[in-house]
Design an enzyme around this catalytic site. Structure first.
Site, PDB file in Angstrom:
ATOM      1  N   CYS B 105       0.894  -1.180   0.000  1.00 31.91           N
ATOM      2  CA  CYS B 105       0.000   0.000   0.000  1.00 31.91           C
ATOM      3  C   CYS B 105       0.919   1.213   0.000  1.00 31.91           C
ATOM      4  CB  CYS B 105      -0.893   0.006   1.238  1.00 31.91           C
ATOM      5  SG  CYS B 105      -1.867  -1.500   1.408  1.00 31.91           S
ATOM      6  N   PRO B 108       1.698   7.643  -0.079  1.00 31.95           N
ATOM      7  CA  PRO B 108       2.338   8.501  -1.063  1.00 31.95           C
ATOM      8  C   PRO B 108       3.831   8.256  -1.287  1.00 31.95           C
ATOM      9  CG  PRO B 108       2.150   9.692   0.993  1.00 31.95           C
ATOM     10  CD  PRO B 108       1.543   8.333   1.229  1.00 31.95           C
ATOM     11  N   GLY B 109       4.393   7.209  -0.625  1.00 31.14           N
ATOM     12  CA  GLY B 109       5.760   6.836  -0.967  1.00 31.14           C
ATOM     13  C   GLY B 109       6.800   7.069   0.105  1.00 31.14           C
ATOM     14  N   GLU B 129      -0.264   0.686  -5.825  1.00 29.92           N
ATOM     15  CA  GLU B 129      -1.274   1.671  -5.429  1.00 29.92           C
ATOM     16  C   GLU B 129      -2.453   1.530  -6.386  1.00 29.92           C
ATOM     17  OE1 GLU B 129      -1.950   3.853  -2.916  1.00 29.92           O
ATOM     18  OE2 GLU B 129      -3.794   4.028  -4.090  1.00 29.92           O
ATOM     19  N   ARG B 134      -3.749   8.992  -5.954  1.00 34.30           N
ATOM     20  CA  ARG B 134      -2.694   8.687  -4.986  1.00 34.30           C
ATOM     21  C   ARG B 134      -1.431   8.212  -5.712  1.00 34.30           C
ATOM     22  NH1 ARG B 134      -3.700   8.115   0.367  1.00 34.30           N
ATOM     23  NH2 ARG B 134      -2.355   6.309   0.580  1.00 34.30           N
ATOM     24  N   ASP B 156      -4.992  -3.620  -7.995  1.00 33.30           N
ATOM     25  CA  ASP B 156      -5.325  -4.208  -6.704  1.00 33.30           C
ATOM     26  C   ASP B 156      -4.207  -5.218  -6.412  1.00 33.30           C
ATOM     27  OD1 ASP B 156      -6.300  -5.833  -4.615  1.00 33.30           O
ATOM     28  OD2 ASP B 156      -8.373  -5.491  -5.237  1.00 33.30           O
ATOM     29  N   ASP B 173       1.864  -1.653   5.207  1.00 32.43           N
ATOM     30  CA  ASP B 173       1.433  -0.559   6.075  1.00 32.43           C
ATOM     31  C   ASP B 173      -0.030  -0.337   5.715  1.00 32.43           C
ATOM     32  OD1 ASP B 173       1.661   2.955   6.209  1.00 32.43           O
ATOM     33  OD2 ASP B 173       1.783   1.650   7.940  1.00 32.43           O
ATOM     34  N   ASN B 179      -5.677   7.564  13.995  1.00 33.99           N
ATOM     35  CA  ASN B 179      -5.595   7.800  15.442  1.00 33.99           C
ATOM     36  C   ASN B 179      -5.857   9.266  15.765  1.00 33.99           C
ATOM     37  OD1 ASN B 179      -2.724   9.230  15.935  1.00 33.99           O
ATOM     38  ND2 ASN B 179      -2.543   7.761  14.260  1.00 33.99           N
ATOM     39  N   CYS B 224      -1.418   2.757  11.785  1.00 31.32           N
ATOM     40  CA  CYS B 224      -1.308   3.917  12.665  1.00 31.32           C
ATOM     41  C   CYS B 224      -2.574   3.977  13.528  1.00 31.32           C
ATOM     42  CB  CYS B 224      -1.068   5.203  11.891  1.00 31.32           C
ATOM     43  SG  CYS B 224      -2.347   5.581  10.697  1.00 31.32           S
TER      44      CYS B 224
END
Lengths: 143, 294
Positions: B105, B108-109, B129, B134, B156, B173, B179, B224
């Site tokens: 995923c 943005p890199g 991606e 994105r 996908d 990730d 959060n 996150c």
């Protein structure tokens, strides 16, 4: 379009073998090529990006500009104020140019005082540099 | 009970306190383009205060009076603005120069370009991606950071299973519920149903990751999120359904993963996970685990 762009700055062969994917140019090494052949789907991006064709214009990558800066004599050096103006998309006035090389209407690479390539422009009759492309493009793309 | 209190009560049940924190700005120096020494010298000369983050290889806290996302040094790719905990997944994956790595995923890199840096631009990174808007951010960052060993696919990620390609290492990730530190409206937006939906998507991604990994290959999974449904419970599901072992992350920061989640007892192995409570680590909420496919 890539080769035509390069020859405006240097006659040296600076790129070698490259691959065109849609309207973008890349240098793809053998190990990446092997994975691409296994996955059998066309990638959107691979290896070193050289630039993109947008209509009739070629937009170089940062890598290509930096490579050109190492071999071309067609470059000017700008001071801090000129640097800031240029990466905001503005022209560089003569008073901000520390080192000048080229004639009216020439395309020139623009470097800062550290020798870092900021983009390129065109010399005008007033011995200033008309902005064409700068590294601030990275931010404008995100808008 | 309002939503915020509901989640704070959950955190208390999980053994943690709660406090709002002010996140410090952090960045990662890009050693593909500049050394640490030259970077510190250059940034200090323009008035940026840097402090090395002790649990990170290339991370610094940064203070400045101006935006760090619009200066020449940023545009030249000398650094990436990246939250401190977010620099850990690529670091603990320990990808080597001769390996083929998948970033599932990628956009943005931040982690993709970090992988390239840690691999010294050798080997191959496949970055996936799905969404076009994105994808542009990912391509832009890969170019800006001077990464040369990345192939980007707009697809996908489960479509990669159609080829015979298996990866030495995988970074997942995962998209998550986020959060309260990085999203000031997090408490108003989130609910348990949404968190569970997120956890279900993550399970599918974990399954795809295990299928794409070579035997003895390593997966680093991170979110996150502070919610155990997306973290420890998903890892327990992984342990129950696949032949995997959890690895020690060797991290000295963060708490152990939770082995008692709202009365449900989990495997002791889950302690090898790391959980980042913001008020303890001064980072965003984060979770990370290293998994070996057997």
């Amino acid at each position: 379009m890539l080769k035509k762009f390069i020859t405006q700055f240097t006659s040296e062969e600076i790129v070698g073998d490259f691959t065109k994917v849609n309207n973008e140019y890349f240098v793809i090494n053998e190990s990446l090529k092997q994975i691409i052949s296994q996955i059998k789907t066309k990638p959107s991006f691979a290896g070193i990006h050289l630039g993109i064709e947008k209509g009739k214009t070629f937009v170089p990558s940062l890598y290509l500009l930096q490579k050109l800066c190492t071999v071309s004599n067609k470059k000017i050096i700008t001071d801090k104020k000129g640097e800031w103006m240029f990466i905001c998309g503005k022209n560089i006035f003569q008073k901000s140019i520390i080192k000048f090389a080229g004639n009216n209407e020439d395309l020139v690479l623009v470097q800062n005082e550290f020798g870092e390539c900021l983009g390129y422009g065109k010399i005008t009759t007033e011995k200033s540099v008309q902005h064409i492309f700068d590294i601030g493009d990275f931010l404008r793309r995100e808008r | 009970m309002d939503n915020k209190q509901f989640f704070i009560n959950r955190y208390k049940q999980l053994g943690s306190g709660f406090a709002e924190i002010q996140l410090k700005k952090s960045l990662r120096v890009n050693t593909l383009k500049i050394t640490h020494e030259k970077f510190v010298e250059r940034m200090t000369s323009i008035g940026v205060k840097l402090a090395k983050i002790n649990f990170l290889q290339d991370g610094y806290y940064a203070e400045s009076k101006f935006s760090l996302g619009a200066i020449t040094e940023y545009l030249l790719g000398y650094y990436y603005l990246q939250e401190a905990a977010a620099q850990l997944p690529a670091q603990i994956l320990e990808s080597q120069a001769n390996e083929t790595v998948l970033d599932m995923c990628a956009s943005p890199g931040g982690k993709t370009t970090q992988l390239a840096q840690l691999m010294h631009n050798k080997g191959t990174i496949v970055a996936v991606e799905q969404k076009q808007h994105r994808l542009e951010a990912l391509k832009s960052n890969v170019e800006r950071m001077g990464a040369e060993n990345i192939i980007i696919y707009r697809t996908d990620v489960k479509n990669l299973q159609k080829s015979n390609t298996k990866f030495d290492k995988i970074l997942l990730d995962a998209p998550c519920s986020g959060n309260y530190v990085t999203d000031k409206s997090w408490f108003q937006k989130r609910d348990i149903t949404g968190i569970q939906k997120s956890a279900d998507i993550q399970k599918q991604l974990l399954k795809t990751a295990i299928n794409l990994l070579k035997t003895n290959g390593i997966l680093v999974y991170s979110t996150c999120s502070l919610e155990p449904e997306e973290n420890e419970l998903n890892i327990q599901w992984l342990l129950n359904n696949f032949k995997v072992e959890l690895q020690n992350t060797q991290l000295k920061v963060g708490d152990e993963g939770l082995t008692n989640v709202f009365g449900r007892k989990l495997s002791n192995e889950i302690k090898k996970c790391k959980r980042f409570w913001p008020h303890k680590t001064s980072t965003e909420g984060f979770f990370i685990v290293k998994v070996k496919k057997c």
